[in-house]
Write a protein that holds these residues in place. Structure first.
Motif, PDB file in Angstrom:
ATOM      1  N   ILE A 162       0.832  -1.206   0.000  1.00 55.69           N
ATOM      2  CA  ILE A 162       0.000   0.000   0.000  1.00 55.69           C
ATOM      3  C   ILE A 162       0.867   1.256   0.000  1.00 55.69           C
ATOM      4  N   GLU A 163       1.981   1.199   0.686  1.00 59.60           N
ATOM      5  CA  GLU A 163       2.860   2.362   0.787  1.00 59.60           C
ATOM      6  C   GLU A 163       3.676   2.608  -0.482  1.00 59.60           C
ATOM      7  N   ARG A 164       3.810   1.599  -1.323  1.00 61.24           N
ATOM      8  CA  ARG A 164       4.594   1.756  -2.551  1.00 61.24           C
ATOM      9  C   ARG A 164       3.806   2.516  -3.611  1.00 61.24           C
ATOM     10  N   GLU A 165       4.462   3.412  -4.295  1.00 62.30           N
ATOM     11  CA  GLU A 165       3.802   4.223  -5.318  1.00 62.30           C
ATOM     12  C   GLU A 165       3.701   3.520  -6.667  1.00 62.30           C
ATOM     13  N   ASP A 166       4.470   2.450  -6.866  1.00 60.57           N
ATOM     14  CA  ASP A 166       4.460   1.768  -8.158  1.00 60.57           C
ATOM     15  C   ASP A 166       3.426   0.647  -8.244  1.00 60.57           C
ATOM     16  N   VAL A 167       2.695   0.377  -7.164  1.00 60.59           N
ATOM     17  CA  VAL A 167       1.690  -0.689  -7.147  1.00 60.59           C
ATOM     18  C   VAL A 167       0.312  -0.080  -7.386  1.00 60.59           C
ATOM     19  N   GLY A 168      -0.369  -0.555  -8.433  1.00 59.54           N
ATOM     20  CA  GLY A 168      -1.693  -0.039  -8.772  1.00 59.54           C
ATOM     21  C   GLY A 168      -2.823  -0.965  -8.384  1.00 59.54           C
ATOM     22  N   VAL A 169      -2.566  -2.289  -8.424  1.00 60.14           N
ATOM     23  CA  VAL A 169      -3.598  -3.276  -8.116  1.00 60.14           C
ATOM     24  C   VAL A 169      -2.974  -4.390  -7.285  1.00 60.14           C
ATOM     25  N   ILE A 170      -3.666  -4.751  -6.209  1.00 61.97           N
ATOM     26  CA  ILE A 170      -3.277  -5.903  -5.395  1.00 61.97           C
ATOM     27  C   ILE A 170      -4.394  -6.929  -5.517  1.00 61.97           C
ATOM     28  N   LEU A 171      -4.065  -8.111  -6.018  1.00 59.22           N
ATOM     29  CA  LEU A 171      -5.013  -9.214  -6.089  1.00 59.22           C
ATOM     30  C   LEU A 171      -4.683 -10.173  -4.952  1.00 59.22           C
ATOM     31  N   ILE A 172      -5.680 -10.516  -4.146  1.00 61.63           N
ATOM     32  CA  ILE A 172      -5.477 -11.418  -3.020  1.00 61.63           C
ATOM     33  C   ILE A 172      -6.565 -12.478  -3.055  1.00 61.63           C
ATOM     34  N   THR A 173      -6.195 -13.725  -2.827  1.00 60.10           N
ATOM     35  CA  THR A 173      -7.199 -14.788  -2.868  1.00 60.10           C
ATOM     36  C   THR A 173      -8.211 -14.595  -1.737  1.00 60.10           C
ATOM     37  N   GLU A 174      -9.445 -15.010  -2.007  1.00 61.48           N
ATOM     38  CA  GLU A 174     -10.529 -14.840  -1.037  1.00 61.48           C
ATOM     39  C   GLU A 174     -10.215 -15.533   0.288  1.00 61.48           C
ATOM     40  N   ARG A 175      -9.666 -16.731   0.223  1.00 65.24           N
ATOM     41  CA  ARG A 175      -9.363 -17.475   1.454  1.00 65.24           C
ATOM     42  C   ARG A 175      -8.312 -16.753   2.295  1.00 65.24           C
ATOM     43  N   LEU A 176      -7.332 -16.182   1.646  1.00 66.32           N
ATOM     44  CA  LEU A 176      -6.303 -15.433   2.363  1.00 66.32           C
ATOM     45  C   LEU A 176      -6.888 -14.135   2.920  1.00 66.32           C
ATOM     46  N   ALA A 177      -7.719 -13.483   2.134  1.00 67.24           N
ATOM     47  CA  ALA A 177      -8.327 -12.221   2.567  1.00 67.24           C
ATOM     48  C   ALA A 177      -9.231 -12.420   3.781  1.00 67.24           C
ATOM     49  N   GLN A 178      -9.832 -13.596   3.905  1.00 68.53           N
ATOM     50  CA  GLN A 178     -10.673 -13.881   5.071  1.00 68.53           C
ATOM     51  C   GLN A 178      -9.872 -13.891   6.362  1.00 68.53           C
ATOM     52  N   ARG A 179      -8.607 -14.235   6.269  1.00 69.16           N
ATOM     53  CA  ARG A 179      -7.762 -14.382   7.459  1.00 69.16           C
ATOM     54  C   ARG A 179      -7.108 -13.081   7.903  1.00 69.16           C
ATOM     55  N   VAL A 180      -7.101 -12.076   7.035  1.00 63.79           N
ATOM     56  CA  VAL A 180      -6.473 -10.795   7.377  1.00 63.79           C
ATOM     57  C   VAL A 180      -7.494  -9.675   7.200  1.00 63.79           C
ATOM     58  N   GLU A 181      -7.250  -8.581   7.862  1.00 59.58           N
ATOM     59  CA  GLU A 181      -8.115  -7.419   7.692  1.00 59.58           C
ATOM     60  C   GLU A 181      -7.582  -6.602   6.524  1.00 59.58           C
ATOM     61  N   ILE A 182      -8.404  -6.464   5.497  1.00 60.85           N
ATOM     62  CA  ILE A 182      -8.001  -5.707   4.314  1.00 60.85           C
ATOM     63  C   ILE A 182      -8.254  -4.227   4.594  1.00 60.85           C
ATOM     64  N   PRO A 183      -7.222  -3.401   4.527  1.00 59.42           N
ATOM     65  CA  PRO A 183      -7.412  -1.966   4.776  1.00 59.42           C
ATOM     66  C   PRO A 183      -8.336  -1.340   3.729  1.00 59.42           C
ATOM     67  N   ASP A 184      -9.116  -0.376   4.146  1.00 64.21           N
ATOM     68  CA  ASP A 184     -10.022   0.329   3.244  1.00 64.21           C
ATOM     69  C   ASP A 184      -9.282   1.536   2.671  1.00 64.21           C
ATOM     70  N   VAL A 185      -8.663   1.327   1.516  1.00 66.85           N
ATOM     71  CA  VAL A 185      -7.891   2.391   0.872  1.00 66.85           C
ATOM     72  C   VAL A 185      -8.418   2.601  -0.540  1.00 66.85           C
ATOM     73  N   ALA A 186      -8.280   3.824  -1.026  1.00 66.91           N
ATOM     74  CA  ALA A 186      -8.709   4.127  -2.389  1.00 66.91           C
ATOM     75  C   ALA A 186      -7.671   3.668  -3.407  1.00 66.91           C
ATOM     76  N   PHE A 187      -6.413   3.691  -3.003  1.00 62.00           N
ATOM     77  CA  PHE A 187      -5.341   3.314  -3.914  1.00 62.00           C
ATOM     78  C   PHE A 187      -4.213   2.681  -3.126  1.00 62.00           C
ATOM     79  N   PRO A 188      -3.665   1.597  -3.544  1.00 70.13           N
ATOM     80  CA  PRO A 188      -3.987   0.827  -4.737  1.00 70.13           C
ATOM     81  C   PRO A 188      -5.327   0.097  -4.591  1.00 70.13           C
ATOM     82  N   ILE A 189      -5.850  -0.341  -5.711  1.00 71.54           N
ATOM     83  CA  ILE A 189      -7.087  -1.109  -5.711  1.00 71.54           C
ATOM     84  C   ILE A 189      -6.763  -2.506  -5.190  1.00 71.54           C
TER      85      ILE A 189
END
Length: 102
Positions: A44-71
């Motif tokens: 999230i802190e990197r300026e060169d990352v525009g999209v982060i794709l994360i698997t649903e199962r992994l996303a269930q185990r972590v809290e996904i921050p609510d940020v506008a960018f990156p997507i």
């Protein structure tokens, strides 16, 4: 802008074969989940990352921050979607305004 994929080793391998250069695979352990959290914050802190794709199962185990960018998008893994076909249809209907029927 870069696309980055976080997920299990098989899903990540598929994206690498499709041409995504920056991928990170994680196992489903407590230690690895902490690594996932740290990696998401780093990306999230990197300026060169525009999209982060994360698997649903992994996303269930972590809290996904609510940020506008990156997507940050959740994607199915090799076992398919956790949300089922009906919910995916609803997501598509809301996103593009078209209802998908069999």
């Amino acid at each position: 802008m870069k696309i980055v994929v976080l997920g299990d080793k098989d899903t990540v391998l598929g994206f690498r074969l499709a041409g995504v250069h920056e991928t990170y695979s994680f196992e489903d352990t407590t230690h690895e989940i902490e690594r996932v959290r740290n990696k998401i914050m780093e990306l999230i802190e990197r300026e060169d990352v525009g999209v982060i794709l994360i698997t649903e199962r992994l996303a269930q185990r972590v809290e996904i921050p609510d940020v506008a960018f990156p997507i940050i998008l959740q994607i199915p893994d090799k076992y398919g979607s956790l949300y089922g076909e009906e919910q995916l249809r609803e997501i598509v209907r809301r996103a593009i305004g078209v209802e998908i029927k069999r």
